[in-house]
Design a protein around this motif. Structure first.
Motif, short mmCIF file in Angstrom:
data_model
loop_
_atom_site.label_atom_id
_atom_site.label_comp_id
_atom_site.label_asym_id
_atom_site.label_seq_id
_atom_site.Cartn_x
_atom_site.Cartn_y
_atom_site.Cartn_z
N ASN A 240 35.57 9.41 17.20
CA ASN A 240 36.51 8.84 16.23
C ASN A 240 37.52 9.90 15.83
N GLU A 241 38.61 9.44 15.23
CA GLU A 241 39.55 10.38 14.63
C GLU A 241 38.84 11.11 13.50
N LEU A 242 39.09 12.38 13.35
CA LEU A 242 38.39 13.18 12.34
C LEU A 242 39.08 13.15 10.98
N SER A 243 40.27 12.62 10.89
CA SER A 243 41.03 12.78 9.65
C SER A 243 40.85 11.67 8.62
N ASP A 244 40.32 10.52 9.00
CA ASP A 244 40.34 9.40 8.06
C ASP A 244 39.02 9.12 7.34
N MET A 245 37.96 9.81 7.66
CA MET A 245 36.69 9.57 7.00
C MET A 245 35.89 10.88 6.94
N PRO A 246 34.88 10.92 6.06
CA PRO A 246 34.04 12.12 6.02
C PRO A 246 33.43 12.38 7.39
N THR A 247 33.17 13.64 7.67
CA THR A 247 32.63 14.05 8.96
C THR A 247 31.39 14.91 8.76
N LEU A 248 30.35 14.57 9.49
CA LEU A 248 29.14 15.38 9.50
C LEU A 248 29.05 16.08 10.84
N ILE A 249 29.00 17.41 10.78
CA ILE A 249 28.81 18.21 12.00
C ILE A 249 27.36 18.68 12.00
N TYR A 250 26.67 18.36 13.07
CA TYR A 250 25.24 18.66 13.18
C TYR A 250 25.02 19.61 14.36
N PHE A 251 24.53 20.81 14.08
CA PHE A 251 24.20 21.78 15.12
C PHE A 251 22.73 21.62 15.48
N TRP A 252 22.45 21.55 16.78
CA TRP A 252 21.08 21.40 17.23
C TRP A 252 20.92 22.01 18.61
N ALA A 253 19.68 22.07 19.07
CA ALA A 253 19.37 22.52 20.43
C ALA A 253 18.23 21.67 20.97
N MET A 254 18.31 21.36 22.23
CA MET A 254 17.30 20.56 22.89
C MET A 254 15.92 21.21 22.79
N SER A 255 15.86 22.53 22.79
CA SER A 255 14.59 23.26 22.76
C SER A 255 14.01 23.41 21.36
N CYS A 256 14.66 22.87 20.35
CA CYS A 256 14.24 23.02 18.96
C CYS A 256 13.43 21.80 18.52
N SER A 257 12.14 21.98 18.22
CA SER A 257 11.30 20.85 17.81
C SER A 257 11.72 20.30 16.44
N GLN A 258 12.16 21.15 15.54
CA GLN A 258 12.65 20.69 14.24
C GLN A 258 13.89 19.82 14.41
N CYS A 259 14.72 20.17 15.37
CA CYS A 259 15.93 19.38 15.63
C CYS A 259 15.57 17.97 16.06
N GLU A 260 14.57 17.85 16.90
CA GLU A 260 14.17 16.53 17.39
C GLU A 260 13.72 15.64 16.23
N GLN A 261 12.96 16.20 15.30
CA GLN A 261 12.53 15.44 14.12
C GLN A 261 13.73 15.08 13.26
N SER A 262 14.67 16.00 13.11
CA SER A 262 15.86 15.76 12.30
C SER A 262 16.74 14.68 12.90
N ILE A 263 16.81 14.63 14.21
CA ILE A 263 17.67 13.64 14.88
C ILE A 263 17.20 12.22 14.58
N GLU A 264 15.89 12.02 14.49
CA GLU A 264 15.38 10.69 14.13
C GLU A 264 15.95 10.26 12.78
N LYS A 265 15.92 11.15 11.81
CA LYS A 265 16.45 10.86 10.47
C LYS A 265 17.97 10.73 10.51
N LEU A 266 18.62 11.56 11.31
CA LEU A 266 20.07 11.51 11.43
C LEU A 266 20.54 10.20 12.05
N ASN A 267 19.77 9.68 13.01
CA ASN A 267 20.11 8.39 13.61
C ASN A 267 20.07 7.28 12.55
N ILE A 268 19.09 7.35 11.64
CA ILE A 268 19.00 6.37 10.55
C ILE A 268 20.22 6.49 9.64
N ILE A 269 20.56 7.72 9.27
CA ILE A 269 21.74 7.95 8.43
C ILE A 269 22.99 7.44 9.13
#
Length: 144
Positions: free
Chosen positions: A25-54
């Motif tokens: 999407n265009e970045l200028s017209d709505m709030p933007t969430l930037i999420y840093f993650w890594a495939m090898s990070c187990s905490q990231c995988e858990q966070s992505i489930e919650k992020l998908n809900i958000i």
């Protein structure tokens, strides 16, 4: 040095590849969430489930962009990252930051990490670690 609150969002250019580019999407017209993650990070995988809900809750009011920041050798393999993205059901854009260009612009050294920018693209919230998703939804609601 990590971004300070009210700093304007740095450019997301410099990715080696973008997965789910059709969902950008265009970045200028709505709030933007930037999420840093890594495939090898187990905490990231858990966070992505919650992020998908958000992402589903705020689908038409929030722009989510993920930055894949490699930590281990396998993280540099775009096909493995693509498979992980599909497995986790991620449909927002994933910027593969194999040269750490975007990560350096943000001053980000840790995954998972969340940067929430308002409609004027000013940083309003930052948090790192798996527990960040607990306070993230409330911050998004206040900005929207």
């Amino acid at each position: 040095m990590r971004l300070r609150i009210r700093t304007i969002m740095p450019s997301l250019s410099g990715a080696t590849k973008i997965i789910n580019k059709k969902n950008m999407n265009e970045l200028s017209d709505m709030p933007t969430l930037i999420y840093f993650w890594a495939m090898s990070c187990s905490q990231c995988e858990q966070s992505i489930e919650k992020l998908n809900i958000i992402g589903n809750i705020f689908s038409d009011k929030l722009n989510i962009q993920a930055i894949h920041m490699p930590r281990e050798e396998l993280d540099f393999t775009s096909e493995l990252v693509r498979r992980k993205v599909k497995q986790l059901g991620i449909n927002y854009p994933i910027h593969l930051d194999n040269e750490l260009i975007i990560s350096d612009r943000f001053g980000n050294k840790i995954v998972p990490a969340y940067y929430l920018f308002d409609q004027q693209q000013k940083l309003r919230f930052y948090h790192a670690g798996a527990l960040a998703t607990k306070s993230l939804q409330g911050k998004i609601e206040r900005i929207i």
